[in-house]
Scaffold this motif. Structure first.
Motif, PDB file in Angstrom:
ATOM      1  N   GLU A 188      31.326   7.582  32.754  1.00  0.00           N
ATOM      2  CA  GLU A 188      32.590   6.750  32.402  1.00  0.00           C
ATOM      3  C   GLU A 188      33.299   7.519  31.358  1.00  0.00           C
ATOM      4  O   GLU A 188      34.495   7.631  31.461  1.00  0.00           O
ATOM      5  CB  GLU A 188      32.074   5.326  32.076  1.00  0.00           C
ATOM      6  N   ARG A 189      32.579   7.971  30.423  1.00  0.00           N
ATOM      7  CA  ARG A 189      33.511   8.483  29.069  1.00  0.00           C
ATOM      8  C   ARG A 189      34.133   9.727  29.536  1.00  0.00           C
ATOM      9  O   ARG A 189      35.345   9.994  28.985  1.00  0.00           O
ATOM     10  CB  ARG A 189      32.399   8.673  27.891  1.00  0.00           C
ATOM     11  N   ILE A 190      33.535  10.480  30.443  1.00  0.00           N
ATOM     12  CA  ILE A 190      34.349  11.541  30.957  1.00  0.00           C
ATOM     13  C   ILE A 190      35.614  11.262  31.757  1.00  0.00           C
ATOM     14  O   ILE A 190      36.713  11.878  31.282  1.00  0.00           O
ATOM     15  CB  ILE A 190      33.347  12.621  31.592  1.00  0.00           C
ATOM     16  N   LEU A 191      35.439  10.461  32.540  1.00  0.00           N
ATOM     17  CA  LEU A 191      36.641   9.996  33.405  1.00  0.00           C
ATOM     18  C   LEU A 191      37.673   9.389  32.555  1.00  0.00           C
ATOM     19  O   LEU A 191      38.828   9.822  32.743  1.00  0.00           O
ATOM     20  CB  LEU A 191      36.132   8.966  34.414  1.00  0.00           C
TER      21      LEU A 191
ATOM     22  N   LEU B 186      41.543   8.712  33.923  1.00  0.00           N
ATOM     23  CA  LEU B 186      41.094   8.387  35.271  1.00  0.00           C
ATOM     24  C   LEU B 186      40.546   6.877  34.961  1.00  0.00           C
ATOM     25  O   LEU B 186      39.344   6.787  34.980  1.00  0.00           O
ATOM     26  CB  LEU B 186      40.070   9.283  36.071  1.00  0.00           C
ATOM     27  N   ARG B 187      41.378   6.041  35.157  1.00  0.00           N
ATOM     28  CA  ARG B 187      40.978   4.755  35.026  1.00  0.00           C
ATOM     29  C   ARG B 187      41.111   3.747  36.193  1.00  0.00           C
ATOM     30  O   ARG B 187      42.203   4.133  37.105  1.00  0.00           O
ATOM     31  CB  ARG B 187      41.777   3.964  33.853  1.00  0.00           C
ATOM     32  N   TYR B 188      39.981   2.848  36.533  1.00  0.00           N
ATOM     33  CA  TYR B 188      40.176   2.057  37.534  1.00  0.00           C
ATOM     34  C   TYR B 188      40.097   0.735  37.278  1.00  0.00           C
ATOM     35  O   TYR B 188      39.609   0.145  36.481  1.00  0.00           O
ATOM     36  CB  TYR B 188      38.998   2.669  38.361  1.00  0.00           C
ATOM     37  N   GLN B 189      40.528  -0.069  38.262  1.00  0.00           N
ATOM     38  CA  GLN B 189      40.389  -1.647  38.294  1.00  0.00           C
ATOM     39  C   GLN B 189      38.944  -2.005  38.403  1.00  0.00           C
ATOM     40  O   GLN B 189      38.408  -3.109  37.968  1.00  0.00           O
ATOM     41  CB  GLN B 189      41.343  -2.513  39.388  1.00  0.00           C
TER      42      GLN B 189
END
Length: 229
Positions: free
Chosen positions: A158-161, A166-169
């Motif tokens: 998550e932290r790498i994304l 790269l963020r998601y709903q």
């Protein structure tokens, strides 16, 4: 034959070749093998985007959608789709959507080494350039059957994304296979059922009732950095 159906929500299922887009569409439809053809060979696949009219049954509702399996944007690297063919595919996809997209479903393969460059390229193309940030995007991570729990992939990455924008709903880590049969049962049957419920719920919770529609005639060409001659 293109599927253009007024007043029905379109979802775009995209990602690199071989990540499991067909398998996820089959999970959404509730038919493990029959809706979208599954190929073990990333080079042996349709060259055009394909739309499947399905009904997603979640715990509280039934949602009719057209799920579009978008040709892998990295397939020109494997020699299966030329850049020109990819451009034509994306242009036809945009024209076939009718009312426009209501949700982007980004599929990544959790068992592969994390390639943030490829992830960002695909993300930026669909989320930022083609849809201009106006369509919700969710992440479905396949190949997590050997994680315990399956959400461990997200905890690690998550932290790498986030660091790469790269963020998601929403997200879900799943297995898209029941696995081999052992002692009369599929090895990953329990994980598959959990995954099926999770991916259906995630789509139903995030798909927009009203689609996003653009009037920009050159959105695809601009997104790919090419101009129509």
């Amino acid at each position: 034959m293109p599927i253009t159906i007024p007043n029905i929500r379109n979802i775009l299922v995209f990602g690199e070749a071989g990540v499991g887009k067909s398998s996820v569409i089959n999970m959404l439809a509730g038919s493990p093998y029959d809706t979208a053809k599954i190929s073990d060979d990333a080079t042996n696949r349709p060259l055009d985007n394909v739309g499947y009219r399905i009904t997603i049954k979640s715990t509280s509702s039934s949602l009719p959608v057209v799920a579009w399996e978008v040709t892998g944007v990295n397939e020109e690297e494997h020699g299966t789709v030329s850049p020109g063919r990819k451009m034509n595919n994306l242009r036809r996809l945009r024209n076939n959507l009718g009312d426009g997209p209501s949700l982007l479903v980004y599929i990544v393969q959790g068992s592969w080494e994390l390639d943030t460059r490829a992830l960002k390229t695909n993300y930026d193309l669909f989320v930022k350039h083609i849809c201009k940030g106006n369509v919700p995007v969710i992440l479905v991570v396949t190949g997590c059957e050997n994680e315990s729990p399956m959400n461990n992939w997200w905890i690690r990455n998550e932290r790498i994304l986030n660091a790469h924008g790269l963020r998601y709903q929403g997200h879900v880590c799943i297995t898209s296979t029941r696995g081999k049969i052992k002692d009369g049962e599929h090895v990953f049957e329990e994980e598959y059922k959990e995954s099926e419920k999770g991916v259906r719920r995630l789509v139903a919770d995030n798909v927009r009732e009203k689609p996003w529609v653009t009037d920009e005639r050159r959105v695809v060409e601009e997104s790919l950095g090419q101009k129509e001659h």
